[in-house]
Write a protein that holds these residues in place. Sequence first.
Motif, mmCIF file in Angstrom:
data_model
loop_
_atom_site.group_PDB
_atom_site.id
_atom_site.type_symbol
_atom_site.label_atom_id
_atom_site.label_comp_id
_atom_site.label_asym_id
_atom_site.label_seq_id
_atom_site.Cartn_x
_atom_site.Cartn_y
_atom_site.Cartn_z
ATOM 1 N N ASN A 70 36.922 16.081 -14.890
ATOM 2 C CA ASN A 70 38.214 15.320 -14.688
ATOM 3 C C ASN A 70 38.248 14.264 -13.703
ATOM 4 O OD1 ASN A 70 40.994 15.382 -13.531
ATOM 5 N ND2 ASN A 70 41.159 16.634 -15.339
ATOM 6 N N ASP A 72 41.066 12.414 -13.393
ATOM 7 C CA ASP A 72 42.627 12.020 -13.000
ATOM 8 C C ASP A 72 43.024 12.592 -11.724
ATOM 9 O OD1 ASP A 72 42.915 10.333 -15.201
ATOM 10 O OD2 ASP A 72 43.153 12.141 -16.402
ATOM 11 N N LYS A 126 43.943 17.401 -19.780
ATOM 12 C CA LYS A 126 43.009 17.602 -20.728
ATOM 13 C C LYS A 126 43.804 17.418 -22.138
ATOM 14 C CE LYS A 126 39.081 20.146 -18.874
ATOM 15 N NZ LYS A 126 38.146 21.229 -19.031
ATOM 16 N N GLN A 128 46.570 16.311 -22.609
ATOM 17 C CA GLN A 128 47.296 14.953 -22.861
ATOM 18 C C GLN A 128 46.236 13.736 -23.138
ATOM 19 O OE1 GLN A 128 49.406 14.506 -19.153
ATOM 20 N NE2 GLN A 128 51.009 15.703 -19.877
ATOM 21 N N ASN A 129 45.004 13.735 -22.359
ATOM 22 C CA ASN A 129 44.089 12.902 -22.697
ATOM 23 C C ASN A 129 43.616 13.099 -24.129
ATOM 24 O OD1 ASN A 129 44.186 11.904 -20.165
ATOM 25 N ND2 ASN A 129 42.544 13.205 -19.351
ATOM 26 N N THR A 133 43.467 10.416 -26.713
ATOM 27 C CA THR A 133 42.425 9.789 -27.723
ATOM 28 C C THR A 133 42.588 9.815 -29.099
ATOM 29 O OG1 THR A 133 40.853 10.788 -25.863
ATOM 30 C CG2 THR A 133 39.999 10.449 -27.705
#
Length: 294
Positions: A70, A72, A126, A128-129, A133
């Motif tokens: 991670n 962020d 994760k 949200q990422n 993506t």
Amino acid sequence: MENQNGNSKLKAIVAILAILLVGSLVYIFKLTSDAKTMETTVVEIKSEKEAVLKDLETLKATYDEAIAENKDMTDELIAERDKVTKLIAELKTAKGDAASLRKYKEQYKQLEVKMKNLMQEVEVLKAQNQDLTTDLDSTKVVLEDSKKYNQVLVGQNEELAKTVEKGQKLSVTNLKTAAYKLRSSGKQIETDKASRADVLQIGFTIAENKIAKSGDKVYYVQVIDAKNNVLGDKATISFGDTSLTYSFTTTVKYENKTVDVKEQLPGKDFAKGTYFVNVFDKGELVSKSSFSLR
């Protein structure tokens, strides 16, 4: 009487010794029991200490993995991991008493709760990422498709531009040349004899073209005699890497309609043989013809 008194004292001494023996046995039993209890307690505390250390090491490993994956929440995760690392170091050197162990167990539970909360936040990030993506991948696909479509459009536009450019070019047709004898009266009589010719008349037609640009059009006419000489002005002009020697130019006012062009090239002592006439639009040959004088 004395024997009786002696027996009584002896009995009393034996009784006292018996009581002392029983008391000693009870005391020794109690000491042994307490020692065993203390030994058991020490073993239990040591076992619990090792268990807490193991839990703390697991907690630290969880933070290490989360930090590696991670980007962020790195600072916050590192700060919590450092707290765990510090607690591990303190526990390893701490006294093995129950009160101290309770304190460390409570601190571990607090750190564990904090870790679970942070891991939930990590999972949310994760997800949200992952969505971001996916959106980026979709956008990339759309952009790639748009790029390919634009490339197709550019190709089509280039082809269309070439087609329009070709369509805008004017067609020069019906190129004809004749020799004339000039009378003193001004009358011109056509002739095919070189000795009688005073002027060459070159005529051609510019075809109608609705999509061509209107306005003045300049054509370069080149007349080459039988001796390979360029007649007329013999002027030279360059178009890029090529040069052209021409006999004369003619300027035509073109209004998208058919135009007949006639020009005369005066001369004398025309040579017998075949003549070549070429009409150029700048550096491009647009029409050619030949004729002969005898």
